[in-house]
Design a protein around this motif. Structure first.
Motif, PDB file in Angstrom:
ATOM      1  N   GLY A 219      40.402  37.374  42.757  1.00  0.00           N
ATOM      2  CA  GLY A 219      40.679  38.124  43.991  1.00  0.00           C
ATOM      3  C   GLY A 219      41.894  37.569  44.720  1.00  0.00           C
ATOM      4  N   ARG A 220      42.024  37.945  45.980  1.00  0.00           N
ATOM      5  CA  ARG A 220      43.146  37.463  46.801  1.00  0.00           C
ATOM      6  C   ARG A 220      42.617  37.000  48.152  1.00  0.00           C
TER       7      ARG A 220
ATOM      8  N   ARG B 147      38.963  47.685  45.035  1.00  0.00           N
ATOM      9  CA  ARG B 147      38.614  46.337  45.483  1.00  0.00           C
ATOM     10  C   ARG B 147      37.895  46.404  46.815  1.00  0.00           C
TER      11      ARG B 147
ATOM     12  N   GLU C 278      40.157  39.961  49.235  1.00  0.00           N
ATOM     13  CA  GLU C 278      40.016  41.137  48.371  1.00  0.00           C
ATOM     14  C   GLU C 278      39.281  40.707  47.122  1.00  0.00           C
TER      15      GLU C 278
ATOM     16  N   VAL D  48      37.335  44.831  50.431  1.00  0.00           N
ATOM     17  CA  VAL D  48      38.123  44.009  51.360  1.00  0.00           C
ATOM     18  C   VAL D  48      37.228  43.533  52.503  1.00  0.00           C
TER      19      VAL D  48
ATOM     20  N   CYS E 163      41.858  37.776  55.255  1.00  0.00           N
ATOM     21  CA  CYS E 163      41.525  38.980  54.512  1.00  0.00           C
ATOM     22  C   CYS E 163      41.219  38.590  53.066  1.00  0.00           C
TER      23      CYS E 163
ATOM     24  N   ARG F 127      37.459  41.424  56.081  1.00  0.00           N
ATOM     25  CA  ARG F 127      38.408  40.864  57.053  1.00  0.00           C
ATOM     26  C   ARG F 127      37.616  40.123  58.125  1.00  0.00           C
TER      27      ARG F 127
ATOM     28  N   GLN G  16      39.056  49.348  49.059  1.00  0.00           N
ATOM     29  CA  GLN G  16      40.479  49.657  48.916  1.00  0.00           C
ATOM     30  C   GLN G  16      40.715  50.293  47.554  1.00  0.00           C
TER      31      GLN G  16
ATOM     32  N   THR H  66      34.504  45.395  56.765  1.00  0.00           N
ATOM     33  CA  THR H  66      34.569  45.532  55.298  1.00  0.00           C
ATOM     34  C   THR H  66      35.024  46.947  54.969  1.00  0.00           C
ATOM     35  N   SER H  67      35.699  47.076  53.835  1.00  0.00           N
ATOM     36  CA  SER H  67      36.120  48.415  53.409  1.00  0.00           C
ATOM     37  C   SER H  67      36.386  48.409  51.911  1.00  0.00           C
TER      38      SER H  67
END
Ligand SMILES: Nc1ncnc2c1ncn2[C@@H]1O[C@H](COP(=O)(O)OP(=O)(O)OP(=O)(O)O)[C@@H](O)[C@H]1O
Ligand SMILES: [Mg+2]
Length: 449
Positions: free
Chosen positions: A419-420, A368, A436, A370, A434, A372, A360, A357-358
């Motif tokens: 989100g994406r 946002r 977001e 993220v 991934c 993964r 962005q 996780t991070s």
């Protein structure tokens, strides 16, 4: 031509009320044509009854021939008609444009473009040029094609919407059943484990007190009665004193672990909380991993799946927590299936799943989170990739996959949270999804709840 309705009839088209009695002279016809340049012809009457028709094209052809002018201009139209008899196509004013166009074109080629006599219920007649009729016909054809395309599009959208609703209903049903079951189990376990956990502290205290009392006795009565001495040896008091402490400590550890599991099950189901919550996604990921613990463990045909976590410094986010957990469950289940399948094909493979996780901050105004989730599973062929988010698309055996996991995950992430969801995949190498998510829901998404 005015905008025509699809069911237009001849009376809706531009008509010409041009009639002359047979006794009129050819010169009068010439004058009438000259005054009305768009007039396609003239209807010929005798005693107010329709007898025939002269078309502009035909009339001017005849009078432009040698002696034509002399022959017809000064004589009555009866003379012209006798030399050039024409029976007009008579159609009722209420005939549809489509029927009229078909009948018009059924005439012999030489007459196919002659004007048409349109009859009205009051016994009068008007003229319609074939050109206007065919133009109207083409316009209506175009209109019909456009409407058909619109209807087809609308129907396609309707079918898509229906499919989507069906997908959501099935998945919602599936998840709500799972959520309720998990919440039910968590609730049932919660009370008894709380008794155990709370009482262990007392048991520990009481046992320490009792052991202290025994050692006090031993200090003040160093030579007890033979029966007591025998009992001390039989129960191995020295070992018991040390082991009781250890046993109670491990019971304490076990009970606190069960409490942790219950807490995770509740986090996963989120049934006891309002729909929108500000939550830490790491909790959601951990509770989902806990639910899947059994599937991650070593099985008879494959080793344990190693899960590595690289949790970054991410803030809590506002979301539909239960639904986000569903997405984690779907992605992690797919990853487990993919690595298990790859291991079946390649037994040397060490099955692995990585979760990272991070935060962005590419757009500093809209940071946002993220997430993964990557696996070293079978990966996806281009054909699978093409249909990945299509409801009911699955490559799994009947009964194992419904093909809804990703379709519903997409709708939760993209439609519900703005989100994406993206992925990279290579056959025989692995897949990484991934996600977001914005830190907060937009007002419309919040209202949608
Ligand atoms: N991590 C992955 N690695 C390889 N293939 C994947 C992965 N995730 C999804 N797929 C492919 O995408 C298909 C669709 O996935 P999806 O989760 O929508 O349905 P499913 O897993 O087949 O069924 P279910 O409804 O039980 O989730 C899967 O059948 C699989 O072929
Ligand atoms: Mg799935």
């Amino acid at each position: 031509m005015p905008n025509l309705p699809l069911d237009a009839c001849l009376q809706d088209l531009p008509l010409h009320a041009a009639t002359l009695d047979m006794t009129c002279s050819g010169a009068e016809a010439i004058a009438l044509f000259a005054d009305n340049p768009t007039l396609p012809g003239i209807l010929l009457l005798r005693d107010r009854q329709l007898v025939g028709l002269i078309s502009r094209q035909h009339f001017f052809e005849a009078i432009s021939r040698l002696y034509g002018q002399d022959l017809y201009a000064r004589r009555s139209l009866q003379v012209f008609y006798n030399c050039n008899p024409r029976t007009p196509l008579i159609l009722e004013a209420e005939t549809s444009v489509a029927t009229a166009a078909a009948l018009t074109l059924q005439r012999p080629l030489a007459e196919a473009y002659e004007p048409i006599a349109v009859s009205f219920p009051n016994g009068s007649y008007q003229l319609l040029s074939t050109h206007d009729l065919l133009r109207a016909h083409a316009e209506i054809y175009q209109l019909t094609a456009d409407r058909l395309r619109e209807q087809t599009n609308r129907l396609e959208h309707l079918v898509d919407d229906l499919h989507q609703t069906q997908t959501q209903l099935i998945q919602a049903e599936k998840m709500s059943a799972l959520g309720q079951m998990v919440a039910g189990i968590a609730h049932e376990i919660n009370n008894p484990i709380s008794f155990v956990y709370c009482n262990i502290a007392h048991v520990q205290k009481y046992s320490q007190d009792l052991l202290a009392l025994v050692s006090l006795y031993q200090r003040h009565y160093p030579t007890p009665h033979g029966e007591i001495q025998e009992a001390i040896e039989e129960i191995d008091l020295e070992f018991l004193s040390v082991d009781l402490e250890r046993t109670i400590s491990s019971m304490h550890l076990g009970a606190s672990r069960v409490q942790e599991i219950v807490r995770s099950l509740r986090t996963f189901s989120r049934l006891d909380e309002a729909q929108i919550k500000t939550v830490c996604l790491h909790e959601g990921l951990d509770s989902t991993l806990l639910i899947l613990q059994n599937r991650l463990r070593a099985q008879s045909d494959r080793p344990e799946i190693r899960v590595s976590k690289q949790y970054g410094d991410i803030p809590p986010i506002e979301c539909y927590a239960g639904q986000i957990n569903q997405v984690f469950l779907n992605l992690l289940s797919n990853a487990i299936d993919a690595v298990s399948e790859r291991h079946r094909r390649d037994p040397h493979l060490e099955p692995r799943i990585e979760i990272a996780t991070s935060l962005q901050t590419r757009d500093p105004d809209a940071p946002r989170v993220v997430i993964r989730i990557a696996d070293n599973g079978i990966g996806m062929s281009p054909e699978v990739r093409q249909k990945l988010f299509t409801p009911f698309f699955t490559t799994k055996p009947v009964g194992q996959g419904t093909g809804l996991g990703l379709a519903i995950s997409y709708s939760i992430i993209v439609d519900k949270h703005g989100g994406r969801i993206d992925y990279q995949s290579e056959p025989g190498v692995g897949t990484a999804f991934c996600i977001e998510l914005p830190l907060a829901l937009s007002p419309t998404q919040s209202l949608a709840s």
